[in-house]
Design a protein around this motif. Structure first.
Motif, short mmCIF file in Angstrom:
data_model
loop_
_atom_site.label_atom_id
_atom_site.label_comp_id
_atom_site.label_asym_id
_atom_site.label_seq_id
_atom_site.Cartn_x
_atom_site.Cartn_y
_atom_site.Cartn_z
N PHE A 193 -45.78 18.28 19.11
CA PHE A 193 -44.61 19.07 19.49
C PHE A 193 -44.22 19.98 18.33
O PHE A 193 -44.04 19.53 17.20
CB PHE A 193 -43.44 18.15 19.84
N ARG A 194 -44.05 21.27 18.62
CA ARG A 194 -43.66 22.24 17.59
C ARG A 194 -42.21 22.70 17.79
O ARG A 194 -41.43 22.71 16.85
CB ARG A 194 -44.61 23.44 17.62
N LYS A 195 -41.89 23.11 19.00
CA LYS A 195 -40.54 23.58 19.31
C LYS A 195 -40.20 23.14 20.73
O LYS A 195 -41.09 22.84 21.53
CB LYS A 195 -40.46 25.11 19.21
N THR A 196 -38.90 23.12 21.05
CA THR A 196 -38.50 22.78 22.40
C THR A 196 -38.87 23.92 23.35
O THR A 196 -38.92 25.09 22.96
CB THR A 196 -37.00 22.51 22.49
N VAL A 197 -39.13 23.55 24.60
CA VAL A 197 -39.34 24.54 25.66
C VAL A 197 -38.05 24.59 26.48
O VAL A 197 -37.70 23.62 27.15
CB VAL A 197 -40.53 24.17 26.55
N GLN A 198 -37.35 25.71 26.40
CA GLN A 198 -36.12 25.87 27.17
C GLN A 198 -36.47 26.17 28.62
O GLN A 198 -37.42 26.90 28.91
CB GLN A 198 -35.27 27.00 26.58
N THR A 199 -35.69 25.58 29.54
CA THR A 199 -35.89 25.84 30.96
C THR A 199 -34.60 26.38 31.56
O THR A 199 -33.51 25.97 31.14
CB THR A 199 -36.30 24.55 31.70
N LEU A 231 -45.31 26.51 20.98
CA LEU A 231 -44.28 25.50 21.24
C LEU A 231 -44.85 24.09 21.20
O LEU A 231 -44.14 23.13 20.88
CB LEU A 231 -43.61 25.76 22.59
N GLY A 232 -46.12 23.97 21.53
CA GLY A 232 -46.80 22.68 21.49
C GLY A 232 -48.29 22.88 21.38
O GLY A 232 -48.83 23.91 21.82
N GLU A 233 -48.97 21.93 20.76
CA GLU A 233 -50.42 21.95 20.64
C GLU A 233 -50.98 20.59 21.03
O GLU A 233 -50.29 19.58 20.95
CB GLU A 233 -50.85 22.28 19.21
N ALA A 234 -52.24 20.59 21.41
CA ALA A 234 -52.89 19.33 21.75
C ALA A 234 -54.38 19.42 21.43
O ALA A 234 -54.96 20.51 21.40
CB ALA A 234 -52.70 18.99 23.24
N ASP A 235 -54.98 18.28 21.18
CA ASP A 235 -56.43 18.18 21.04
C ASP A 235 -56.87 16.92 21.76
O ASP A 235 -56.11 15.96 21.88
CB ASP A 235 -56.84 18.15 19.57
N GLY A 236 -58.08 16.96 22.28
CA GLY A 236 -58.54 15.80 23.03
C GLY A 236 -60.04 15.78 23.22
O GLY A 236 -60.76 16.71 22.83
#
Length: 250
Positions: A193-199, A231-236
């Motif tokens: 998680f990097r930053k919030t995602v506003q909705t 805002l977010g990153e992932a690896d898998g």
């Protein structure tokens, strides 16, 4: 509604698409996103291979009901389109000046993504097949207010859902079996998680295979906003299967 660049060989497995009977809340998702300048710039980029209106019709089996039903509506995901993008321009695009000097990862002086990890890898050393290259898979999603945990903030679990679906789709398109019945299993997935995602908000979710080792696919993903902020990153890690295991639906 679709744009195609025939100079590059695309994925062996074609996306599921329903340009008319898609069952999304927004009746014309492509027009919806093209009316938003930063989204239109992405969709009109000459490095884009296809723009796809994804199918949200429920399946008789109930497969993917979470994406097709729960996350499909006026207050959840209002609209979604997907598209593949090349990381490097073709010679014709270089001559048109569409991209910056043929530099991988840059267009019109701006990086394709602020995530270096998303754009790394590829080539023979990482198992990339030139007939089915490691393209950048993208999804534009119009997120509604009912996806929140804290007020007007995307639920943290949905960070993972969005990236897992997009990264899983990128993995599925590396299937060597060439049809819709074969895909890949997620065996490891890490979210950062990097930053919030506003909705409500429109976001760009991206996924790309960066390495292939036998049946193993190493995949990276991001969630980005209109300004290119990650805002977010992932690896898998995904494992390709020679049987029907279901498929990610973005």
């Amino acid at each position: 509604m679709a744009t195609t660049n025939r100079a590059v060989v695309g994925p062996a497995v074609k996306p599921h698409s329903a340009p008319k009977d898609h069952n999304q809340f927004i009746k014309d998702p492509v027009a919806h996103f093209r009316a938003i300048p930063w989204c239109a710039a992405l969709l009109n980029d000459p490095a884009v291979l296809d723009v796809i209106v994804v199918d949200r019709r429920p399946l008789p089996s109930g497969e993917s009901n979470f994406v097709r039903r729960v996350m499909n509506g006026p207050t959840t995901v209002r609209a979604c389109v997907t598209f593949f993008r090349m990381l490097e321009p073709t010679s014709g695009q270089k001559n048109k000046g569409a991209l910056t000097g043929g530099v991988p990862g840059q267009e019109k002086g701006r990086a394709i993504s602020a995530s270096k990890e998303l754009l790394q890898g590829g080539g023979p050393a990482d198992g990339e097949d030139p007939k089915n290259p490691f393209l950048l898979f993208n999804a534009l999603l119009d997120l509604g207010e009912d996806l929140c945990s804290y007020s007007n903030t995307l639920h943290g679990g949905l960070f993972a859902v969005l990236m897992d679906e997009v990264m899983g789709t990128a993995a599925n398109f590396q299937s060597p079996y060439g049809d819709q019945d074969h895909g890949a299993y997620t065996v490891r997935f890490n979210t950062h998680f990097r930053k919030t995602v506003q909705t409500p908000q429109i976001v760009l979710v991206r996924g790309r295979v960066v390495k292939r080792d036998g049946r193993k696919l190493h995949v990276r993903g991001t969630i980005e906003d209109k300004d290119g902020n990650v805002l977010g990153e992932a690896d898998g890690l995904w494992i390709m299967m020679a049987q029907n295991v279901g498929r990610s639906q973005l």
